[in-house]
Structures are given as structure tokens and as C-alpha cells.
Design an enzyme around this catalytic site. Structure first.
Site, short mmCIF file in Angstrom:
data_model
loop_
_atom_site.label_atom_id
_atom_site.label_comp_id
_atom_site.label_asym_id
_atom_site.label_seq_id
_atom_site.Cartn_x
_atom_site.Cartn_y
_atom_site.Cartn_z
CD GLU A 1 -3.01 1.00 2.25
OE1 GLU A 1 -3.38 1.98 2.89
OE2 GLU A 1 -3.53 -0.13 2.36
CG ASP B 1 -2.92 -0.58 5.46
OD1 ASP B 1 -1.81 -1.14 5.51
OD2 ASP B 1 -3.08 0.64 5.66
CG ASP C 1 -8.40 -1.06 6.14
OD1 ASP C 1 -8.04 -1.17 4.94
OD2 ASP C 1 -8.08 -0.08 6.84
CE1 TYR D 1 -3.65 -0.93 8.73
CE2 TYR D 1 -5.73 -1.69 9.62
CZ TYR D 1 -5.03 -0.94 8.70
OH TYR D 1 -5.70 -0.21 7.76
#
Length: 790
Positions: A7, A102, A104, A322
């Protein structure tokens, strides 16, 4: 060749370190023996702006709204074109791709949208990195999953992004145009989450301004039991005189009379109820980002964005997991790491953490260890990397301390106490008291601080005072025992106003949004969902409201106070946008999408329908303040003082759509005279022989009862004479039903101005349709067998 797409560059560098070396650094990527690692810079693709769909949207016009793309476009961000080219070339050469966004929904979409844009058909696997230490990365790299398993997560993020575009682009334009019609400058940004969040602050501020303190009186009495004395509070009956609507005693004379009555001691008191029960409080859960932001705000005064930025730095230093997590639970598989993590915390050179860690029991397993509660990520906890506190900033030390403290609490016993509730009847009046006896302090030992009061807000202080009452030491007694009244006194108190929001308490409000919804049934449903916004965006939304000058920070505690622009916008918007009911339900739907329920198409169809309805409402909205003069013609603009050739006059801010003018009298618009003249004017019959119509050089004046009419009336009359019909209500100049060349109907709404009704007119070339709002709106439509071609 295996290609990892991270990312951001820092994450790519950490992944490369954990692959077989040596690591060769190239422009925009790293080469290892196990594959190539490249990275994005967040979203390197952005959604197209309206004018990138059609150049006509560059100019904001109400008739163009709503703008609803048939095919959604993504544009390569100008600053990321070079890196995008590098990623494209590497994907062309790759045999297998590892998605390293990430863990999510935003991280999922961020890489997926690049793959979709390039129509990548190569096999893609997913690596879930909840921590960036070497052991965690290597462990995750051995447990790669098929990226198709996360399709629903991408759909949820995609639906959210497009819904935000529909609401933001359309309603920001619609209400900015409404503001311009009322003479306001600037852009009035409207957002699906941003606007109801702003409304929370506006309503709170109005509660404060409207708040009037109420004085009331409480009565406390001391009773003696054979095993000791205790105090109790008088509870009034519903029929008691001197009570307000909230059952508070507001008459001081009655309070005095009651104290005098009790002092007579004509009878003994009696214990009418005695309840004792053992209560247990489970260990507090570890942190999600929101819960960390709220506690750090209370304890250290940190704003949410600072907390997020600091947690991100700790994550990149491999010290914590995280940070953008919405989960407060931990996977069973990580329980075995506890021994190493606690040992590191013991040796961290912090006296407080060391003393707490020494008392931990690894046999204790709190409710936090629950695989069923885990989403794509878990709660924020320390990693197995030992922290050097001296190398951290003060903010990093404090945030790390909170994270470590919550983790340690998982290895302490539950908090146990006995709760006792007692009712006493004395002289036909009821007194109550309660007590709490701690049997086992447990995990709360970590949160007992001498300076606790310093970190409490008003709600916390209220709860803390209630706790103190419950901790009264009560003598041993039972139901039916007699007690003796010793003495009593009354105390004058005042109701307290609600406190202003700070960034951290507003963020807590966004998370617990069910507390602020209007609909009772919706409130019940929303109690268990995730609030509005996401863990990663809530702080940014609040920060953006400040940057756009809708909110200002005041005082040492940085209270959020709405600006005039905030009041104007929230007052103009309908409840659908200012109350969180709809937004919270949509968040629930987005969460369901991530679990495979529902569809993106269905969600966006509802969003488009919602957007269209609010755009229509915006065309009829007037953003007018109390001190401004509302235009009596269009009811949308305000009358603005101007200077003309013949002196000062007042004209509508909605010009040229509205040409209302009136004379200036002592610095104010002569609205009443204008209304009077128009009412007389529109009742007249007009023809070329009308004696009241006079031409004098270039000046044309229409006279009625020796009064002057406005310029707009004159224009309307001229058009009326030319088209041979009389003006309608609200200064409309379309044909009335009696005209033989017209057919009136209210069935069709003009699609351009969205105000007038279409009327069928016979012209030189046959029938056509025109707006009843002429000349304010000059739209015409072809006729197809008695139906307008819209």
C-alpha cells in the site's frame, strides 16, 4: 515471477527485508530472490470529477443535477503517473501477484482498483499484515489466501466510495447554488458522514444557548441501625407537591418543611427492602482505533488525528499492530505470544508497567480472545518487539503506554464486588441508599489513579459520583429491621448544561451514533453497529470540518464550536441529511456487503434515488438568515442594496433568474408597497389602449393609483402584452387557462427549473410545451400527441 504490491513504500520495504536477499533497490521497486516488491502511494487512482464525465458540468447549474454516472470512471492521479507505469510494467511480467494492501476494506480496494483498471487476469493472493515485525510478516507470507476471498470487502469499499461521490458532488453543488441564490459566497460542502457529524455540533451548541439552569433540592438523612449509622437519600412520590416534570423538588419551602417533619421523630424507620448481589466486571477489551482515540483524548487531550498518526508511527516502528482497526478482540493463535510480550513490557524500563506485568497470570484468559469476533484485523496490541522508550517521542510513549496497559489487563482477574440496595420507610416517605464492597479489585487495579479526576469529562464525573455513593460503607442489616432517624439536611443544586464536543468526544459520538438518532426503532437497531464513518476516516472528517471553517477550536480544551456557515448549511438541509438515521443504516448495509449480503447495484440505486430527491428539495431551499430580507417573488434570494443611475434601490441576489427590485426607504427595502402595487397590477386587463401605460423618452412607467411598480413587474407586463396573456401568481407570465391557444396542466414539472408546470401552447408551427415560470424559465419542449418530450 512473484510480484508483491504494498500500500505504501514503508510497508514494501519491510516486506522486502523478510524475503530472501540480497535486496536490490530500483526506481519504484525492490528485487529479492523471492520476488519483486513494489508499492502504491495510497490511492493512485481517483474517481473522475463531474467535468471529466462531461465538460458542461464544469459550470455548476441546478438543471444538471443530479449527476449520476452510467459508467464509473477512474483517473490516474497526476502525482502517481510514474509509479502507476512502474506497477503496470511489473504486472505484465509477473506470473503471480500478492495483494499487500492494509487489512481493511480501504486497503483491499486500493490495490484491487489498480488490478481492475488494468484488467489483470493473473492469479492474485492476499497477505494480511496486522503487524510489520519480521516474525509477523514471515508468518503471514506462509499463510497467503486467495484474493477472491475478499471480493465482498472490496465491494463494500467500492459502494462507500461511490455513495460518497453521489452525495458529495451533487448535494455540495445543489446547496452551494442555493446559497449563491441567497447571496452567499463560498462552497457549502455536503457529505454523507460529514454533514450529520456537523449537525451534532450545531444542535449541541443550540442546546447550550437555550439552556436555562433549574435549581432543585435534595434531602439526605442519617439513620442509625443497631450495627451502625448510614446515610440515605429521600425519593419523592409522584404525587408530591413542588416537583417539576423530571420529578425534582424545586420548592425550597417544601424542603424545609420536610426536614422539620422528619425532625419530630414521632416514629421509627423501617428497612422495607434489602438486596445484596455479587457483581462481576470482565476485563476491559483491548483497543480499536476509536476507543484508543477517545481515551487518549480524555487522558492527554490529544485530538483523534494525532492519535492515529502516532499509532501509525508505532506500527511502522514495529512496536504495535495495525492501527486502523475497528476490532477489540484477539485471535486465539496469538495467545502463545503473551509470554514474550509481557516479558518485554516487564523489562521496558517503565516502573509502572513493570509492577503491573509482575502480577500477570498467564493462566487467565479474558473474553478478548475470541476468533468469532475477528474481522480482517484484530485489536491494537504491542508486538513481540521490545520498545526503547527513550527513543520515542512523548506522544509515542503515552500511546504505547495505553496500548500496553490494556493488554496487561487481559491477564488480571475479573473485578468482583458486592452491591447492596436498601429502601427505608420513615414517616410515610421513602429513602434509598446503596453500597458497593469490593471483593476483588482485579484488572481495575491498573486504572485506579490518584489524578483520575483530571481526565474526566462531565459524564464521567457524574458516573464517578454515582460510584462513590455505591461505595458507601453499610452496616449489616436485613429487611424488617428498625432504624432511628438521627438528622437530615437539604442541599440546593442546579442542573448542568451539556458540554461542548471536543474532537475526541465527537469521534465517540460518531461511533455511538445510535444515541443521536430520531427514530426509536432505528435507535434500537443501530445500537450494535459500527456507527458512521470508519476507524480511519472519522478523525479526517472532523479535521476537514475545521479546515473548511464549519467548526472552530476554542479554549484550552479545544472545544468544537460551529461557525455561521455551519448554521446556515444545517438549517437549509432536510432532516435526511442532518440526522444520522439514514447514514447509520447505510453503514450497516455496507457492513452487510462486506459479509456477502446485498449488492453494490442495489445500494447505489437507493443512493441515486436519495440524491435526486434532495437535489429537488435544494431548488426550493432558501439559505436566508434572520437579519436578511427574503425576496417576496422567488422566496430563495435575499434583497441586496445596490446603487443605480437614479440612486439606491434593492434587488434580488437571485438575479438574473429573479429580477425583483424595490425602492429604498431609510435604508430598508419598501417590500410592502411593492407587494401592494403588484396585487393591484396583476388584477388589471392589459391592451394597447390601456391609459395607465405611459411612455416617456426611454423611461417606461406603469401607474396605478399614482404608485410606481417594480422593474420586474414592468418586464412581466411587456411580455404579457406581446404574448396576449395575463401574469399568474408569483409573477409568472405563462398563459392562463382561458386563452384558447393553451391547454393547462399541472401533471408535468419543468425539468430545467424544477419549479414551474408545463403548459401546452399552440404556436405558428403547431403545439409545443413551455414552462409556467416564464420568463424566469424559458424552457420549451416539443409536443408528441399531447405529451411533452422531456
Amino acid at each position: 515471477m512473484r510480484l508483491y504490491i504494498a500500500e505504501k513504500p514503508s510497508m514494501g520495504a519491510e516486506i522486502a527485508k523478510c524475503l530472501t536477499g540480497p535486496v536490490q533497490r530500483k526506481d519504484g521497486y525492490l528485487i529479492t530472490k523471492d520476488g519483486i516488491v513494489t508499492w502504491a502511494f495510497g490511492h493512485i487512482l481517483r474517481q473522475a470529477e463531474p467535468e471529466e464525465y462531461n465538460a458542461k458540468y464544469k459550470n455548476w447549474k441546478a438543471e444538471d443535477l443530479p449527476i449520476i454516472p452510467k459508467q464509473w470512471k477512474m483517473i490516474i492521479d497526476e502525482s502517481c503517473k510514474k509509479q502507476f507505469g512502474i506497477i503496470k510494467n511489473l504486472i505484465d511480467k509477473a506470473d503471480e501477484i500478492i495483494h499487500a494492501g492494509d487489512p481493511d476494506r480501504e486497503g483491499q480496494l486500493l490495490i484491487d482498483e489498480v488490478l481492475d483498471y488494468l484488467n489483470c487476469q493473473k492469479p492474485v493472493k492476499r497477505i494480511l499484515l496486522n503487524a510489520l515485525d519480521e516474525e509477523s510478516i514471515k508468518k503471514a507470507n506462509k499463510d497467503l489466501r486467495d484474493n477472491r476471498d475478499f471480493l465482498n470487502l472490496k465491494k463494500s469499499a467500492l459502494a462507500r466510495a461511490r455513495a460518497d461521490w453521489l452525495i458529495g458532488m451533487n448535494l455540495s453543488r445543489a446547496y452551494t447554488l442555493a446559497a449563491r441564490r441567497a447571496g452567499k459566497k463560498g462552497v457549502f460542502a455536503v457529505g454523507r458522514v460529514k454533514t450529520p457529524t456537523l449537525a451534532l455540533v450545531v444542535r449541541r451548541e443550540r442546546e447550550l444557548k437555550d439552556f436555562k439552569p433549574v435549581d432543585y433540592f435534595t434531602i439526605k438523612a442519617v439513620f442509625a441501625h443497631q450495627n451502625g449509622e448510614f446515610s440515605a437519600t429521600w425519593k419523592p412520590k409522584d404525587t408530591q407537591a413542588g416537583l417539576d416534570f423530571e420529578n425534582r423538588l424545586i420548592d425550597e419551602n417544601i424542603a424545609k418543611a420536610l426536614i422539620g417533619k422528619f425532625a419530630q421523630k414521632t416514629e421509627a424507620g423501617k428497612i422495607t427492602a434489602y438486596q445484596k448481589s455479587q457483581k462481576k466486571e470482565a476485563q476491559r477489551l483491548p483497543f480499536s482505533l476509536s476507543s484508543l482515540q477517545v481515551l487518549a483524548g480524555k487522558k492527554y487531550g490529544y485530538d483523534p488525528q494525532l492519535v492515529l498518526d502516532t499509532a501509525q508511527k508505532l506500527y511502522e516502528k514495529k512496536l504495535t499492530t495495525y492501527p486502523r482497526s475497528d476490532c477489540e478482540y484477539l485471535p486465539q493463535s496469538q495467545f502463545s505470544d503473551a509470554k514474550i510480550i509481557l516479558q518485554n513490557l516487564y523489562n521496558i524500563n517503565d516502573e509502572q508497567l513493570a509492577s503491573w506485568t509482575k502480577k500477570c497470570d498467564l493462566k487467565t484468559k479474558s473474553r478478548a480472545w475470541n476468533d468469532k469476533k475477528i474481522t480482517a484485523h484484530h485489536a491494537i496490541i504491542p508486538t513481540k518487539v521490545r520498545a526503547n522508550l527513550m527513543s520515542l517521542t512523548r506522544e509515542e510513549q503515552n500511546i504505547y503506554f495505553l496500548i500496553a496497559q490494556a493488554y496487561i489487563a487481559q491477564f488480571y482477574p475479573v473485578h468482583i464486588y458486592d452491591q447492596t440496595k436498601i429502601s427505608i420507610e420513615y414517616m410515610q416517605e421513602l429513602f434509598v441508599t446503596s453500597g458497593r464492597v469490593v471483593k476483588q479489585m482485579g484488572w481495575k487495579e491498573l486504572y485506579v489513579q490518584n489524578n483520575k479526576e483530571k481526565f474526566l469529562n462531565e459524564d464521567d464525573k457524574k458516573e464517578d459520583n454515582e460510584d462513590k455513593e455505591e461505595q458507601n460503607s453499610l452496616p449489616l442489616m436485613k429487611k424488617g429491621d428498625e432504624v432511628e432517624y438521627i438528622n437530615g439536611e437539604y442541599d440546593k443544586k442546579s442542573t448542568k448544561p451539556p458540554t461542548r464536543f471536543t474532537s475526541s468526544t465527537l469521534l465517540a459520538g460518531m461511533k455511538d451514533i445510535h444515541k443521536y438518532v430520531k427514530d426509536v426503532e432505528v435507535k434500537k437497531k443501530l445500537k450494535d453497529i459500527y456507527g458512521i464513518g470508519t476507524e480511519a476516516t472519522r478523525a479526517t472528517i472532523i479535521e476537514d470540518l475545521v479546515k473548511r471553517n464549519f467548526l472552530q477550536l476554542e479554549g484550552k480544551k479545544k472545544y468544537l464550536v460551529p461557525t455561521q456557515s455551519a448554521y446556515i448549511l444545517i438549517d437549509a438541509l432536510p432532516d435526511e441529511m442532518t440526522y444520522p438515521d439514514s447514514t447509520a443504516i447505510w453503514e450497516d448495509y455496507l457492513h452487510s456487503l462486506s459479509e456477502g449480503k446485498g449488492s453494490v447495484e442495489e445500494f447505489l440505486a437507493k443512493q441515486a434515488e436519495f440524491t435526486q430527491s434532495l437535489c429537488i428539495k435544494a431548488t426550493k431551499t432558501a439559505l436566508i438568515q434572520e437579519h436578511e430580507y427574503k425576496c417576496p417573488r422567488c422566496n430563495q434570494g435575499i434583497l441586496v442594496k445596490r446603487k443605480g443611475k437614479n440612486g439606491e434601490f434593492w434587488g434580488c441576489s437571485n438575479f438574473p433568474n429573479c429580477r425583483m427590485t424595490c425602492n429604498d426607504v431609510d435604508g430598508k427595502p419598501d417590500i410592502e408597497k411593492t407587494k401592494f402595487n403588484f396585487n393591484n397590477y396583476r388584477q388589471m386587463s392589459y391592451n394597447n389602449s390601456d391609459k395607465n401605460y405611459i411612455k416617456s423618452g426611454q423611461n417606461e412607467i406603469f401607474q396605478q393609483d399614482n404608485q410606481l411598480i417594480s422593474a420586474w413587474d414592468l418586464i412581466a407586463r411587456e411580455n404579457t402584452k406581446k404574448m396576449n396573456f395575463a401574469p399568474k401568481e408569483k409573477f409568472s407570465a405563462m398563459p392562463i387557462e382561458k386563452n384558447k391557444n393553451t391547454k393547462a396542466t399541472s401533471k408535468y414539472l419543468c425539468t430545467r427549473c424544477k419549479e414551474g408546470n408545463l403548459r401546452r401552447i399552440r404556436g405558428k408551427n403547431g403545439w409545443f410545451w413551455a414552462c409556467s415560470n416564464y420568463p424566469h424559465c424559458t424552457a420549451t419542449y416539443d409536443d408528441n400527441n399531447g405529451i411533452p418530450v422531456l
